[in-house]
Design a protein around this motif. Structure first.
Motif, short mmCIF file in Angstrom:
data_model
loop_
_atom_site.label_atom_id
_atom_site.label_comp_id
_atom_site.label_asym_id
_atom_site.label_seq_id
_atom_site.Cartn_x
_atom_site.Cartn_y
_atom_site.Cartn_z
N ASP A 31 -3.33 5.10 -9.98
CA ASP A 31 -3.11 4.54 -8.40
C ASP A 31 -4.42 4.79 -7.20
O ASP A 31 -4.57 5.34 -6.91
N VAL A 32 -5.34 3.69 -8.11
CA VAL A 32 -6.81 2.97 -6.61
C VAL A 32 -6.22 1.92 -6.29
O VAL A 32 -6.24 0.75 -6.54
N LEU A 33 -6.24 2.73 -4.95
CA LEU A 33 -6.02 0.83 -3.55
C LEU A 33 -7.65 0.15 -3.08
O LEU A 33 -8.42 1.71 -2.79
N GLY B 152 6.24 0.28 -16.20
CA GLY B 152 4.94 -0.58 -16.76
C GLY B 152 5.00 -1.49 -16.24
O GLY B 152 3.78 -2.21 -16.67
N GLN B 153 4.62 -1.13 -14.44
CA GLN B 153 3.89 -1.63 -14.19
C GLN B 153 2.57 -0.74 -13.13
O GLN B 153 2.92 0.51 -13.50
N HIS B 154 1.95 -2.00 -13.12
CA HIS B 154 0.74 -1.60 -12.90
C HIS B 154 0.50 -1.07 -11.51
O HIS B 154 0.76 -1.79 -10.13
N LEU B 155 -0.35 0.21 -11.16
CA LEU B 155 -0.29 0.22 -9.55
C LEU B 155 -2.40 0.28 -9.02
O LEU B 155 -1.72 0.25 -7.70
N LYS B 156 -3.31 -0.05 -10.10
CA LYS B 156 -4.45 -0.31 -9.41
C LYS B 156 -4.25 -2.10 -8.58
O LYS B 156 -3.51 -2.95 -9.12
N ARG B 157 -4.96 -2.16 -7.99
CA ARG B 157 -4.34 -3.23 -6.66
C ARG B 157 -5.75 -3.52 -5.31
O ARG B 157 -6.16 -3.01 -5.32
N GLY B 158 -5.26 -4.45 -5.39
CA GLY B 158 -6.35 -4.86 -3.82
C GLY B 158 -5.57 -5.40 -2.87
O GLY B 158 -5.16 -6.36 -2.87
N LEU B 159 -6.10 -5.07 -1.63
CA LEU B 159 -5.50 -5.54 -0.11
C LEU B 159 -6.61 -6.50 0.58
O LEU B 159 -7.79 -5.40 0.74
N LEU B 160 -6.90 -7.91 0.96
CA LEU B 160 -7.92 -7.83 1.55
C LEU B 160 -7.41 -8.27 2.98
O LEU B 160 -5.67 -9.32 3.03
N LEU B 161 -7.75 -8.37 3.61
CA LEU B 161 -7.76 -8.31 5.31
C LEU B 161 -8.99 -9.05 6.14
O LEU B 161 -10.32 -8.74 5.66
N THR C 219 1.41 -1.61 -0.04
CA THR C 219 -0.47 0.24 0.32
C THR C 219 0.65 1.44 -0.40
O THR C 219 0.96 2.12 -1.09
N ILE C 220 1.40 1.53 1.29
CA ILE C 220 2.54 2.72 1.15
C ILE C 220 3.22 2.45 0.59
O ILE C 220 3.64 3.66 0.10
N ALA C 221 4.35 1.59 0.35
CA ALA C 221 5.56 1.42 -0.44
C ALA C 221 5.19 1.72 -1.53
O ALA C 221 5.42 2.33 -2.48
N ILE C 222 4.27 1.07 -2.57
CA ILE C 222 3.40 1.53 -4.00
C ILE C 222 3.77 2.46 -4.04
O ILE C 222 3.87 3.52 -5.10
N ALA C 223 2.45 3.17 -3.48
CA ALA C 223 2.40 4.53 -3.08
C ALA C 223 4.00 5.59 -3.08
O ALA C 223 3.05 6.43 -4.15
#
Length: 467
Positions: free
Chosen positions: A349-351, A251-260, A237-241
């Motif tokens: 950059d949407v998490l 060329g890396q994607h930024l949209k991502r999902g985190l499941l807790l 989360t924080i590091a990618i941002a």
């Protein structure tokens, strides 16, 4: 006429001419009536031409756009001296056929006299509101050319949600379209939702609203998780941002999902609060309970104002596995969630942060593609070290005066993180009732006995006491 009457009869041509003349008469009558309308006179005086047949641009906006439109119009009015706003009679907008085009064309039959503008105080931040015109006409200039802008809240009918109606008039089409583009630009530039923490509400009638929520002040010291788990969450989360620009360049994607995931009360929401605090420039939208029904509107804000974080609490209520009884092909919100996650550009950059107490209920398709759920972390019941940290966290400065807390930590095996907040509250109450100025281990021990041995089963379940 009778056949014996010498008076010539009416021919088809005579009737046609009469009809044409009568139609023209009615048209001129309408114009005459309309010319006495205050709005017609205001528009004609401002634009310098007859407004009844002018080109116009209309739009229908979600009602949450009202403060953004108000700010945009305020900005435009501030640019030219003499700009002003005139109110619309409140009852006029209740007529289904009302529009400003109909008002200026003379076809609207309801109340149409100008009135002083009325305002709603709409929230634009925590404890901050903006006076917004309920229905009005703005007489402004754009690129040194006069423009009329009308805006009002339409009526909701049945399950359909009310919309904000906007109409723009100018003497030429190019000015009208340019003004529409400028309003759109200003609504984005001045948008009140950017960089804020928002919670959505959604009613059974299909209406939704937005509440501004204070950004949490949670720090990493307040998040009691195994070090490896917290580090992996921060990296995703924080590091990618922090490295977003470099990742895009490679060329890396930024949209991502985190499941807790994990039992209730273990700290999932607390961890989300830490992420909000650690990324203060990120627009954060939280959906929970009925508010999940506003998923489309929430995702639209996230797409419009990256970097953003869209949080869906208890996502199992939305994304139940489609093979579950009764769920076959019926979970529309699940399909919408998948579409919203897939619809983002890879470089946005949407998490998405999803939480659940029921991992077994989740739809496998959530993890089927990159950008949906890329990382999952179990937020479980704390171990002995974690329980000691939590106890000391909630005790605060008092903890240093209590000495060894091992006996308390050992007795709390199997509880959740939320248990310790209630334990310290009850221990403090024990001390107050005893008239003791200082909290002691004996007070904590008495409160712990009450919670573990004497609390009702439902209370123990709420606090996460493992039976």
């Amino acid at each position: 006429m009778s056949e014996n009457d010498d008076t010539p009869g009416l021919t088809r041509e005579d009737v046609s001419k009469f009809a044409q003349s009568f139609t023209e008469f009615m048209r001129e009558a309408h114009k005459l009536i309309q010319s006495s309308s205050g709005f017609f006179d205001l528009a004609r005086e401002h634009l310098g031409v007859d407004p009844s047949e002018l080109p116009s641009v209309s739009d229908r906006l979600d009602m949450v756009e009202r403060p953004n439109l108000q700010l945009a119009l305020d900005e435009i009015m501030s640019r030219t001296e003499g700009s002003r706003v005139v109110g619309l009679p409140a009852e006029a907008r209740h007529f289904r056929e009302f529009s400003f085009a109909a008002l200026l064309a003379g076809t609207f039959r309801g109340p149409s006299d100008p009135a002083p503008p009325s305002f709603d105080a709409l929230p634009i931040d925590v404890d901050e509101t903006l006076p917004c015109v309920i229905a009005g006409v703005w007489l402004v200039w754009h690129d040194a050319k006069p423009v009329v802008v009308g805006a009002f809240q339409g009526e909701s009918h049945g399950a359909s949600q009310a919309k904000l109606h906007v109409e723009i008039f100018a003497a030429d089409r190019a000015t009208t379209e340019s003004m529409a583009a400028e309003l759109h630009r200003l609504r984005r530039e001045l948008n009140v939702y950017r960089h804020k923490v928002l919670s959505f509400t959604f009613s059974e009638y299909g209406n939704f609203g937005i509440t501004f929520v204070p950004r949490p002040a949670t720090t990493a010291d307040h998040v009691v998780l195994p070090a490896g788990d917290l580090a992996s969450i921060e990296r995703h989360t924080i590091a990618i941002a922090a490295h977003a620009d470099e990742l895009r360049a490679r060329g890396q994607h930024l949209k991502r999902g985190l499941l807790l995931y994990g039992p209730p009360g273990t700290g999932k929401t607390h961890t989300v609060g830490y992420l909000m605090a650690a990324m203060p420039e990120r627009t954060c939208i939280v959906l929970q309970g009925p508010g999940v029904g506003a998923l489309g509107q929430a995702a639209a804000i996230a797409r419009a104002f990256p970097p953003a974080m869209l949080v869906i609490e208890d996502v199992d209520l939305v994304a139940s596995e489609r093979s579950m009884p009764g769920m076959e092909g019926t979970n529309a919100l699940l399909f919408q969630l998948l579409n919203e996650m897939d619809g983002l550009a890879p470089t946005d950059d949407v998490l998405f942060v999803l939480t659940t107490n029921r991992l077994d209920m989740l739809e496998p398709a959530l993890a089927a593609r990159p950008g949906r759920v890329d990382h999952a972390v179990e937020i479980g019941r704390p171990d002995a070290e974690g329980r000691d940290q939590l106890l000391r966290l909630y005790l605060g400065d008092v903890a240093g005066d209590l000495g060894d807390l091992t006996s308390i930590v050992d007795r709390t095996d199997g509880v959740t993180a939320s248990f310790f907040k209630e334990l310290v509250r009850r221990a403090t109450m024990v001390a107050v009732e005893a008239g003791d100025a200082t909290l002691t281990v004996a007070h904590i021990d008495a409160a712990l006995t009450e919670l573990l041995d004497h609390a009702a089963p439902v209370m123990q379940a709420i606090l996460g006491v493992r039976s």
